[in-house]
Design a protein around this motif. Structure first.
Motif, PDB file in Angstrom:
ATOM      1  N   ARG A 260       0.833  -1.211   0.000  1.00  0.00           N
ATOM      2  CA  ARG A 260       0.000   0.000   0.000  1.00  0.00           C
ATOM      3  C   ARG A 260       0.865   1.257   0.000  1.00  0.00           C
ATOM      4  O   ARG A 260       0.549   2.242  -0.677  1.00  0.00           O
ATOM      5  N   ALA A 261       1.946   1.208   0.785  1.00  0.00           N
ATOM      6  CA  ALA A 261       2.830   2.371   0.835  1.00  0.00           C
ATOM      7  C   ALA A 261       3.486   2.605  -0.526  1.00  0.00           C
ATOM      8  O   ALA A 261       3.588   3.750  -0.995  1.00  0.00           O
ATOM      9  N   ALA A 262       3.936   1.511  -1.168  1.00  0.00           N
ATOM     10  CA  ALA A 262       4.567   1.645  -2.482  1.00  0.00           C
ATOM     11  C   ALA A 262       3.564   2.155  -3.514  1.00  0.00           C
ATOM     12  O   ALA A 262       3.899   2.980  -4.370  1.00  0.00           O
ATOM     13  N   GLU A 263       2.323   1.660  -3.408  1.00  0.00           N
ATOM     14  CA  GLU A 263       1.280   2.109  -4.334  1.00  0.00           C
ATOM     15  C   GLU A 263       0.972   3.589  -4.126  1.00  0.00           C
ATOM     16  O   GLU A 263       0.758   4.330  -5.096  1.00  0.00           O
ATOM     17  N   ALA A 264       0.968   4.021  -2.846  1.00  0.00           N
ATOM     18  CA  ALA A 264       0.716   5.438  -2.569  1.00  0.00           C
ATOM     19  C   ALA A 264       1.816   6.313  -3.152  1.00  0.00           C
ATOM     20  O   ALA A 264       1.547   7.388  -3.717  1.00  0.00           O
ATOM     21  N   VAL A 265       3.069   5.851  -3.038  1.00  0.00           N
ATOM     22  CA  VAL A 265       4.187   6.600  -3.615  1.00  0.00           C
ATOM     23  C   VAL A 265       4.070   6.646  -5.134  1.00  0.00           C
ATOM     24  O   VAL A 265       4.237   7.704  -5.762  1.00  0.00           O
ATOM     25  N   ARG A 266       3.766   5.469  -5.727  1.00  0.00           N
ATOM     26  CA  ARG A 266       3.620   5.412  -7.182  1.00  0.00           C
ATOM     27  C   ARG A 266       2.494   6.325  -7.660  1.00  0.00           C
ATOM     28  O   ARG A 266       2.635   7.056  -8.640  1.00  0.00           O
ATOM     29  N   HIS A 267       1.368   6.280  -6.915  1.00  0.00           N
ATOM     30  CA  HIS A 267       0.214   7.108  -7.297  1.00  0.00           C
ATOM     31  C   HIS A 267       0.564   8.591  -7.212  1.00  0.00           C
ATOM     32  O   HIS A 267       0.208   9.367  -8.113  1.00  0.00           O
ATOM     33  N   GLN A 268       1.267   8.974  -6.148  1.00  0.00           N
ATOM     34  CA  GLN A 268       1.641  10.382  -5.993  1.00  0.00           C
ATOM     35  C   GLN A 268       2.580  10.827  -7.105  1.00  0.00           C
ATOM     36  O   GLN A 268       2.446  11.932  -7.648  1.00  0.00           O
ATOM     37  N   ARG A 269       3.525   9.953  -7.453  1.00  0.00           N
ATOM     38  CA  ARG A 269       4.442  10.290  -8.537  1.00  0.00           C
ATOM     39  C   ARG A 269       3.702  10.432  -9.858  1.00  0.00           C
ATOM     40  O   ARG A 269       4.013  11.311 -10.680  1.00  0.00           O
ATOM     41  N   ASN A 270       2.725   9.556 -10.065  1.00  0.00           N
ATOM     42  CA  ASN A 270       1.934   9.636 -11.299  1.00  0.00           C
ATOM     43  C   ASN A 270       1.121  10.924 -11.351  1.00  0.00           C
ATOM     44  O   ASN A 270       0.965  11.534 -12.417  1.00  0.00           O
ATOM     45  N   ILE A 271       0.587  11.327 -10.191  1.00  0.00           N
ATOM     46  CA  ILE A 271      -0.167  12.583 -10.142  1.00  0.00           C
ATOM     47  C   ILE A 271       0.748  13.758 -10.487  1.00  0.00           C
ATOM     48  O   ILE A 271       0.391  14.640 -11.283  1.00  0.00           O
TER      49      ILE A 271
END
Length: 376
Positions: A260-271
């Protein structure tokens, strides 16, 4: 009152064992004339052999005079003596040697049980009087420093239960001495007490065999029995199977949290990458729409209804969309999905739009070659 005494010639005598642990008949020391010379192992004062009244009829040694206040064995109640005998007999029944009132460096064991191969020593400690959590933990640590495991046994609702390896027991009219607190099993994600009460003898045998271990479980609040809830420390006695199961649950939980933490980082980077692409081509898109319509366009705010793309309005009507999120397009209103032109920054973005049902003719790459990934 002590359960063991020292004879000048016979050595240490244990009132709980046949032959007093030295091959000596009880009658050799009980009600003899002249009195048999015996001394307390706690304070060295004179003691004599005695038998408690019905119903227990326990053999023990009593001080001949008021014992020195420093004697560690002074003031033990009848219940305390009964439980020491119970635990000693249970340890012996499990095949271990068991001695009572064994002194150590900074500690004294009510019952010290030693495995047949001497690989383990377990102190069974009866604690009926008041003691703080800090005090009982310090006593436990002193025994641990001497490589002695310990289990504290009480009949009270003691505040230190679960803060040290411990159990609470009671004398059941039908089943005898049974555990009422201290052994649990893991059912799903909850620690619960066994449905059937366990005898003290069975518990001692399981601990002696290594089938029950003292375990620091991870939940502070747990259910005791089927209805009552209690708050205790986190130590419980349980089987290795449940310890391993809890550890496996925790590993899976940590892995899920890491994902979940990695996904949150990935999502933020994508944003952040999306915002950069939108910013990079907005001015060019405004010029293109101006050339196409002859009217100066205005850009609106990002919104879920526009799949987080930048809406471009001409005379109040939606004319174009800049870099929307492809995966959000199917949830967007149908009123514009089939008519509004979409401008993107990369060919990769354009490909994603078509995968989500957008006609490729309505997608224009304004800044081809940008390497930032899209958001899906």
């Amino acid at each position: 009152m002590p359960m063991v005494a020292r004879h000048p010639e016979l050595g240490l005598l244990d009132a709980t064992q046949d032959g007093l642990g030295s091959g000596v008949a009880w009658e050799r020391v009980h009600k003899t004339r002249p009195p048999t010379p015996l001394e307390c192992v706690g304070c060295g004062g004179p003691v004599y052999a005695k038998v408690s009244p019905e119903p227990h009829r326990l053999r023990f040694f009593a001080h001949k005079a008021t014992p020195d206040s420093a004697c560690p064995l002074a003031g033990e109640s009848q219940e305390h003596r009964v439980l020491k005998v119970l635990l000693a007999r249970a340890a012996r029944a499990a095949g271990w040697d068991a001695e009572l009132e064994v002194p150590g460096e900074g500690w004294r064991a009510d019952v010290l049980a030693v495995a047949p191969d001497a690989s383990r020593r377990v102190a069974w400690e009866v604690q009926l009087s008041g003691i703080t959590v800090d005090e009982i933990q310090a006593r436990t640590q002193r025994m641990a420093a001497a490589c002695v495991q310990v289990c504290w046994v009480t009949t009270r609702d003691a505040p230190w239960l679960g803060h040290v390896p411990s159990v609470r027991i009671a004398n059941d009219a039908e089943s005898g001495w049974v555990l009422t607190w201290g052994v649990e099993k893991l059912v799903g994600v909850r620690w619960v007490a066994p449905e059937e009460p366990q005898s003290v003898e069975r518990f001692v045998a399981l601990v002696s065999a290594g089938r029950l271990e003292s375990h620091l479980r991870l939940r502070e609040r747990f259910e005791f029995g089927s209805r009552n809830a209690e708050t205790r420390g986190n130590l419980t006695w349980t089987h290795r199977t449940y310890i391993d199961a809890e550890a496996s649950q925790q590993r899976r939980q940590r892995q899920a949290e890491a994902r979940r933490a990695a996904e949150a980082v990935r999502h933020q980077r994508n944003i952040e990458a999306l915002l950069e692409r939108q910013k990079a081509i907005t001015a060019d898109v405004v010029d293109l729409v101006l050339q196409k319509t002859g009217a100066y366009p205005e850009c609106g705010e990002l919104a879920p209804e526009f799949a987080m793309g930048v809406p471009v309005y001409v005379r109040g009507s939606l004319a174009a969309l800049i870099c929307p999120v492809a995966s959000r397009l199917p949830q967007s209103p149908k009123t514009w999905r089939s008519t509004v032109h979409i401008y993107v920054a990369t060919a990769e973005e354009r490909s994603r739009m078509t995968r989500y049902g957008v006609d490729g003719k309505r997608v224009t790459v304004v800044a081809a070659g940008t390497q930032n990934p899209g958001v899906e």
